[in-house]
Design an enzyme around this catalytic site. Structure first.
Site, PDB file in Angstrom:
ATOM      1  N   ARG A  54       0.845  -1.155   0.044  1.00 14.02           N
ATOM      2  CA  ARG A  54       0.031  -0.226  -0.090  1.00 14.02           C
ATOM      3  C   ARG A  54       1.035   1.344   0.080  1.00 14.02           C
ATOM      4  O   ARG A  54       0.414   2.265  -0.126  1.00 14.02           O
ATOM      5  CB  ARG A  54      -0.939  -0.129   1.266  1.00 14.02           C
ATOM      6  CG  ARG A  54      -1.910   1.016   1.175  1.00 14.02           C
ATOM      7  CD  ARG A  54      -3.166   1.191   2.175  1.00 14.02           C
ATOM      8  NE  ARG A  54      -3.002   0.350   3.316  1.00 14.02           N
ATOM      9  CZ  ARG A  54      -2.414   0.895   4.221  1.00 14.02           C
ATOM     10  NH1 ARG A  54      -2.033   2.168   4.288  1.00 14.02           N
ATOM     11  NH2 ARG A  54      -2.178   0.280   5.641  1.00 14.02           N
ATOM     12  N   TYR A 107     -16.883  14.686 -16.619  1.00 11.10           N
ATOM     13  CA  TYR A 107     -17.371  13.185 -16.882  1.00 11.10           C
ATOM     14  C   TYR A 107     -18.245  13.251 -15.617  1.00 11.10           C
ATOM     15  O   TYR A 107     -18.289  13.768 -14.582  1.00 11.10           O
ATOM     16  CB  TYR A 107     -16.103  12.206 -16.329  1.00 11.10           C
ATOM     17  CG  TYR A 107     -16.339  10.860 -16.216  1.00 11.10           C
ATOM     18  CD1 TYR A 107     -17.211  10.055 -16.988  1.00 11.10           C
ATOM     19  CD2 TYR A 107     -16.281  10.087 -14.806  1.00 11.10           C
ATOM     20  CE1 TYR A 107     -17.529   8.782 -16.767  1.00 11.10           C
ATOM     21  CE2 TYR A 107     -16.563   8.996 -14.722  1.00 11.10           C
ATOM     22  CZ  TYR A 107     -17.307   8.409 -15.647  1.00 11.10           C
ATOM     23  OH  TYR A 107     -17.663   6.865 -15.207  1.00 11.10           O
ATOM     24  N   ASP A 179      -7.901  16.766 -16.335  1.00 17.20           N
ATOM     25  CA  ASP A 179      -8.521  15.356 -16.706  1.00 17.20           C
ATOM     26  C   ASP A 179      -8.150  15.260 -18.300  1.00 17.20           C
ATOM     27  O   ASP A 179      -8.865  15.718 -19.200  1.00 17.20           O
ATOM     28  CB  ASP A 179      -9.744  15.221 -16.399  1.00 17.20           C
ATOM     29  CG  ASP A 179     -10.363  13.694 -16.696  1.00 17.20           C
ATOM     30  OD1 ASP A 179      -9.564  13.014 -17.616  1.00 17.20           O
ATOM     31  OD2 ASP A 179     -11.254  13.162 -15.866  1.00 17.20           O
ATOM     32  N   LYS A 204      -8.664   3.813 -19.845  1.00 14.92           N
ATOM     33  CA  LYS A 204      -9.090   4.200 -21.099  1.00 14.92           C
ATOM     34  C   LYS A 204      -7.660   3.714 -22.344  1.00 14.92           C
ATOM     35  O   LYS A 204      -7.202   2.622 -22.079  1.00 14.92           O
ATOM     36  CB  LYS A 204      -9.564   5.473 -21.247  1.00 14.92           C
ATOM     37  CG  LYS A 204     -10.733   5.772 -20.372  1.00 14.92           C
ATOM     38  CD  LYS A 204     -11.895   4.784 -20.695  1.00 14.92           C
ATOM     39  CE  LYS A 204     -12.914   5.074 -19.960  1.00 14.92           C
ATOM     40  NZ  LYS A 204     -12.960   5.303 -18.521  1.00 14.92           N
TER      41      LYS A 204
HETATM   42  C1  LIG Z   1     -12.792  11.597 -18.950  1.00 10.33           C
HETATM   43  C2  LIG Z   1     -12.974  10.682 -17.469  1.00 10.33           C
HETATM   44  N1  LIG Z   1     -12.422  10.837 -16.415  1.00 10.33           N
HETATM   45  C3  LIG Z   1     -12.484   9.976 -15.518  1.00 10.33           C
HETATM   46  C4  LIG Z   1     -13.359   8.872 -15.577  1.00 10.33           C
HETATM   47  C5  LIG Z   1     -13.327   7.629 -14.450  1.00 10.33           C
HETATM   48  O1  LIG Z   1     -12.288   6.906 -14.654  1.00 10.33           O
HETATM   49  P1  LIG Z   1     -12.428   5.402 -14.015  1.00 10.33           P
HETATM   50  O2  LIG Z   1     -13.665   4.559 -14.616  1.00 10.33           O
HETATM   51  O3  LIG Z   1     -11.139   4.626 -14.452  1.00 10.33           O
HETATM   52  O4  LIG Z   1     -12.825   5.469 -12.582  1.00 10.33           O
HETATM   53  C6  LIG Z   1     -13.833   8.374 -16.976  1.00 10.33           C
HETATM   54  C7  LIG Z   1     -14.472   7.055 -16.946  1.00 10.33           C
HETATM   55  O5  LIG Z   1     -14.954   7.098 -17.952  1.00 10.33           O
HETATM   56  C8  LIG Z   1     -13.683   9.469 -17.935  1.00 10.33           C
HETATM   57  O6  LIG Z   1     -14.313   9.339 -19.012  1.00 10.33           O
END
Ligand SMILES: Cc1ncc(COP(=O)(O)O)c(C=O)c1O
Length: 391
Positions: A54, A107, A179, A204
């Site tokens: 961890r 998101y 992001d 992704k």
């Molecule tokens: C732009 C974006 N940020 C964050 C996330 C969250 O990621 P995770 O699903 O790996 O927790 C997503 C998920 O689709 C996303 O599209």
């Protein structure tokens, strides 16, 4: 004595390869040392060595070091998911009484986190439109400690002028987190434009094979130390096996991203051709097209225009569903960034929870289909779309 061995991965110095080119994954959850003094010194970070996963582990640090190198950051800290990474940014860097300014185009999971949880802990949440300079300056003042944007956005692939956001944040002493899930390094590097933190859902395109859930944040040591300490306290570290898979994925990241972006640009042009000739396409959203509102901005921030595009089917939702259900190569699925092309209808998936008038204000038409373009031979994708769209 001061800790000298960082618990997260740091940017790699370029040096000739040595040791195993494909290092094994270490799954051990504890490590033995010959003396009390050695165990103490490793635990305190004075000596190199593994202590407890961890607090960091070899595969995680290898992944982090590679991401940091790609982003041009001091280092990176990885998490069990993209949402865990965002949770660490928001809750590891802010305190009660602070304000956060969040872009309107984030998101849905981020929207849920900032609207449900941050206010419960005394953090004020302000929203702004990153494409409206007045809205940016109105939202950001001395109370704001963090400004969070997503670029390119989902699903219309809008590209944020990061310099404008960074300048506004700097004037008020706020940090900027980006992001950047929709376009990975080296095709987009937010830190080069003054952002303080570059975050990815590594689920992704960093993972790229639709088989890993992960998140990662790149930054400078001062902030990484706080994020790592928060990760240690809250426990959302990325496990060794997915970290090991991600190291393998990163070896082909640029190849995959460039190929997918090339396919996406060709598909966008093909779909735009259908639109221009009065076919079944009402509108195409892709920053590589000259009529996209952010085409010029995209040229500043992106080395390729990305692997996501969206198009509106003429005839609205009913016609969009008819086209969608006819795909034979393109998979009907959520998520993005895999080697295979995926299609989703935002009205049914990412934007299903958004009230209809808000969705319309955000420009998300009912008949919109989003494509996360993969690396298949281009012709197979074009013919799939062409056939799905024949009357
Ligand atoms: C732009 C974006 N940020 C964050 C996330 C969250 O990621 P995770 O699903 O790996 O927790 C997503 C998920 O689709 C996303 O599209």
């Amino acid at each position: 004595m001061q800790a000298t061995h960082r618990p997260y991965g740091c940017r790699e110095a370029s040096s000739p390869p040595s040791g195993p080119l494909a290092p094994d994954v270490t799954r051990a959850t504890t490590f033995a040392y010959p003396t009390a003094e050695q165990l103490r010194a490793v635990g305190e970070g004075e000596l190199p060595g593994e202590f407890y996963p961890r607090y960091g582990h070899p595969a995680g640090r290898r992944f982090e070091a590679k991401v940091a190198t790609l982003e041009g950051a001091d280092g990176a800290v990885s998490f069990a998911s993209g949402m865990a990474a965002l949770h660490a940014i928001f809750c590891g860097l802010l305190r009660a009484g602070d304000a956060i300014a969040v872009s309107n185009y984030v998101y849905g999971g981020v929207e849920a986190l900032v609207s449900t949880d941050l206010p419960r802990f005394g953090i004020e949440v302000r929203r702004f439109d990153p494409f409206d300079p007045g809205s940016v300056t109105r939202a950001i003042d001395g109370a704001v400690k963090l400004v969070h944007v997503e670029t390119p956005t989902n699903p219309l692939c809008r590209v944020v002028d990061l310099k404008r956001i960074v300048d506004a944040a700097r004037r008020c002493g706020a940090l900027v987190s980006v992001d950047a899930t929709f376009l990975p390094p080296p095709l987009q590097r937010p830190l080069d434009h003054g952002a303080d933190l570059a975050m990815h859902s590594a689920t992704k395109i960093l993972g790229g094979h639709s088989d890993v859930l992960a998140g990662v944040v790149s930054s400078r040591h001062e902030l990484l130390e706080r994020l790592e300490a928060f990760r240690r306290r809250t426990g959302a570290i990325l496990a060794p096996d997915p970290a090991w898979l991600l190291v393998r994925s990163l070896a082909t990241l640029e190849l995959r991203a460039r190929q997918a972006a090339e396919n996406a640009l060709k598909l966008a042009r093909f779909l735009d051709g259908l639109r221009a000739s009065g076919g079944k396409v009402a509108r195409v959203h892709y920053p590589g097209l000259p009529h996209h509102p952010d085409h010029d901005i995209a040229r500043v921030y992106m080395k390729a225009f990305g692997f996501v595009l969206a198009f509106e089917v003429a005839g609205g939702l009913t016609e969009a569903i008819r086209v969608y259900d006819r795909f034979r190569v393109i998979a009907r699925a959520v998520s993005l960034g895999g080697v295979e092309t995926l299609a989703s209808i935002p009205l049914h998936t990412s934007h299903a929870m958004m009230p209809p008038d808000e969705r319309r204000r955000a420009g998300i038409a009912d008949g919109l289909i989003r494509l996360s373009v993969g690396i298949e031979p281009y012709e197979s994708l074009e013919s799939d779309l062409a056939e799905a769209m024949t009357p």
